[in-house]
Design an enzyme around this catalytic site. Structure first.
Site, PDB file in Angstrom:
ATOM      1  N   VAL A 162      34.229 -74.977  -7.285  1.00 52.98           N
ATOM      2  CA  VAL A 162      35.127 -76.125  -7.428  1.00 52.98           C
ATOM      3  C   VAL A 162      36.271 -75.774  -8.370  1.00 52.98           C
ATOM      4  CG1 VAL A 162      35.310 -78.547  -8.119  1.00 52.98           C
ATOM      5  CG2 VAL A 162      33.202 -77.711  -7.040  1.00 52.98           C
ATOM      6  N   LYS A 163      37.488 -75.889  -7.847  1.00 57.28           N
ATOM      7  CA  LYS A 163      38.671 -75.528  -8.629  1.00 57.28           C
ATOM      8  C   LYS A 163      39.194 -76.788  -9.327  1.00 57.28           C
ATOM      9  CE  LYS A 163      42.496 -72.349  -7.728  1.00 57.28           C
ATOM     10  NZ  LYS A 163      43.429 -71.924  -6.679  1.00 57.28           N
ATOM     11  N   VAL A 164      39.285 -76.702 -10.643  1.00 56.25           N
ATOM     12  CA  VAL A 164      39.603 -77.866 -11.474  1.00 56.25           C
ATOM     13  C   VAL A 164      40.846 -77.547 -12.311  1.00 56.25           C
ATOM     14  CG1 VAL A 164      38.708 -79.310 -13.364  1.00 56.25           C
ATOM     15  CG2 VAL A 164      37.129 -78.411 -11.641  1.00 56.25           C
TER      16      VAL A 164
END
Ligand code: E4P
Length: 217
Positions: free
Chosen positions: A86-88
């Site tokens: 998950v890219k945050v």
């Protein structure tokens, strides 16, 4: 050093995978838009298609910028496929979300890192990867490689397990320089990766070998 390709183009991902040196893929909303992927269902299917091509991590970026929204979107993305990371974004609620995801065993890539302080915060929050944008720093006449070096020193000082994912790679020398510094991963266009193949002496040497072999037939 792991090689990720920074694209949502399935043909390029297949080509990189076929080369045999690919370790993962990074995407972002701009790259998805470039491929004309519109609407939640299409985006989700595209992430699954990418996971089915590549053996390795696939970064999928959340669009939400508030804590609850990032958590909801990130959990949904992580449940799509075991390869999804998950890219945050590097914002306050993003840092809180990194900590939450870390406690739940969900892997993360903290994106839009432009300073050593941001990298340190993300590592302390338990990010799996942090993505310093090397090329975009170079684009504004600052030293992107210096940032990679600073982060390497800090992470080594404190034995952070967070991996340095050198992003926004523009050309093959960026890859070589990042490898010399000890970045754990690089992500860039397929063209930067395949440019590593080239050397004129290789072409000249091969041409001569083949010509000499032909003479003896
Ligand atoms: C990283 O994950 C980003 O998608 C990317 O490397 C940004 O690169 P750009 O500066 O070429 O857009």
């Amino acid at each position: 050093m792991k090689f990720f390709v920074d694209t949502a183009n399935l043909d390029q991902i297949k080509e990189a995978q076929d080369l045999g040196v690919l370790d993962g893929v990074t995407t972002n909303p701009s790259l998805m838009a470039k491929e004309g992927i519109k609407g939640d269902a299409a985006v989700i299917q595209h992430y699954i298609d990418i996971c089915n091509i590549v053996d390795g991590d696939v970064s999928a970026e959340v669009i939400a910028t508030d804590f609850e929204g990032i958590i909801k979107e990130g959990e949904a993305l992580a449940s799509l496929h075991e390869q999804i990371v998950v890219k945050v974004p590097m914002i306050k609620d993003g840092v809180k979300a990194l900590k939450y995801f870390s406690s739940k065993g969900i892997r993360t890539n903290c994106t839009l890192i432009f300073s050593a302080g941001q990298a340190l915060l993300a590592a302390k929050a338990g990010a799996t990867y942090i993505s310093p944008f090397l090329g975009r720093l170079d684009d504004i006449s600052t030293d992107g490689l210096n940032l990679i070096q600073e982060i390497r020193t800090i992470f080594d000082n404190y034995l952070f397990e967070t991996e340095i994912l050198a992003a926004s790679i523009r050309h093959p020398m960026h890859i070589i320089d990042c490898a010399k510094i000890g970045a754990d991963v690089m992500t860039g266009p397929l063209s930067a990766m395949t440019a590593l193949l080239n050397h004129p002496l290789t072409d000249i040497g091969l041409e001569k070998f083949l010509a000499d072999h032909a003479k003896n037939q």
